[in-house]
Design a protein around this motif. Sequence first.
Motif, mmCIF file in Angstrom:
data_model
loop_
_atom_site.group_PDB
_atom_site.id
_atom_site.type_symbol
_atom_site.label_atom_id
_atom_site.label_comp_id
_atom_site.label_asym_id
_atom_site.label_seq_id
_atom_site.Cartn_x
_atom_site.Cartn_y
_atom_site.Cartn_z
ATOM 1 N N ILE A 177 1.003 -1.459 -0.202
ATOM 2 C CA ILE A 177 0.161 0.118 0.137
ATOM 3 C C ILE A 177 1.067 1.133 0.330
ATOM 4 N N GLN B 12 2.266 1.329 -3.186
ATOM 5 C CA GLN B 12 1.652 2.359 -4.297
ATOM 6 C C GLN B 12 0.995 3.651 -4.227
ATOM 7 N N LEU B 13 1.161 3.925 -2.639
ATOM 8 C CA LEU B 13 0.952 5.242 -2.473
ATOM 9 C C LEU B 13 1.883 6.407 -2.691
ATOM 10 N N ARG B 14 2.795 6.113 -2.625
ATOM 11 C CA ARG B 14 3.986 6.618 -3.675
ATOM 12 C C ARG B 14 4.409 7.057 -5.030
ATOM 13 N N LEU C 200 -5.056 14.046 -0.306
ATOM 14 C CA LEU C 200 -4.638 12.413 -1.282
ATOM 15 C C LEU C 200 -6.134 12.330 -1.559
ATOM 16 N N GLU D 2 -9.945 7.652 1.750
ATOM 17 C CA GLU D 2 -10.087 5.904 2.173
ATOM 18 C C GLU D 2 -10.704 5.140 0.986
ATOM 19 N N LEU E 109 -9.155 5.420 -2.019
ATOM 20 C CA LEU E 109 -7.881 4.581 -2.583
ATOM 21 C C LEU E 109 -7.702 2.942 -2.653
ATOM 22 N N LEU F 247 -6.569 1.417 -5.166
ATOM 23 C CA LEU F 247 -5.310 0.151 -4.930
ATOM 24 C C LEU F 247 -5.626 -0.988 -4.733
ATOM 25 N N VAL G 290 -5.844 -0.101 3.964
ATOM 26 C CA VAL G 290 -5.470 2.057 3.872
ATOM 27 C C VAL G 290 -5.627 2.854 4.936
ATOM 28 N N LEU H 118 -2.622 4.494 6.373
ATOM 29 C CA LEU H 118 -2.331 6.195 6.562
ATOM 30 C C LEU H 118 -2.241 6.438 7.858
#
Length: 210
Positions: free
Chosen positions: A14, A17-19, A33, A36, A39, A43, A50, A54
Amino acid sequence: MDKQTENKKVFLEIVHQLRQLIQVEQIQSGGKLPSERVLSERLGVGRSSVREALRSLELLGLIETRHGGGTFLATTHNHQLVEVLSMFILDNEKSKKDVELTRQIHEKEAIRVITCTEVLRTLPVWDSYFVKLEIDGAVNCRDVLREILITSGNRLSLKIWFQLVAYDGDRLNRLSMEEEKLIIQTMLKSMQLGYEKEALQAYEKWMETV
């Protein structure tokens, strides 16, 4: 693969993938961002996973959650930690050793603080570990180190330590072996007496056995 290992794998994926999302969408410092829910859908993971990721990133100072406003990328200075997270945690086997050494930096500094502070090194908690070692013959390695970090009084260091242990703590979450008993006793007694050099030497010897 056990549940703890699987959860760690999901968490790291996670974060990775966020990066990538931040880079692809060119989200700048202070930028918002996705939610949730979004995302989770993008993702392909559960919202609870998630949410945990976070929460951990917020503890690291990478993101900021504003009540009723959503989640935002932190300041430019903190945003640079995204690169640190990627470089030293996600990329390769060497990174695992880097994480371990960084964790040990925090542990050694906590030991230094305690040995140099009479009120901290004379707390009864250290005697309780001596009793436990004599009666049970072992202690939980992670519990001892956590107590050292808590006692040192540096809350930021403690938060960082918890995150580092999340990546590197499997070996610590166990009972000490018989050969570790004398080493741990030496470390604790040296701390109590204020012998910094001896306490750190015992700590380093202990880490070699873990």
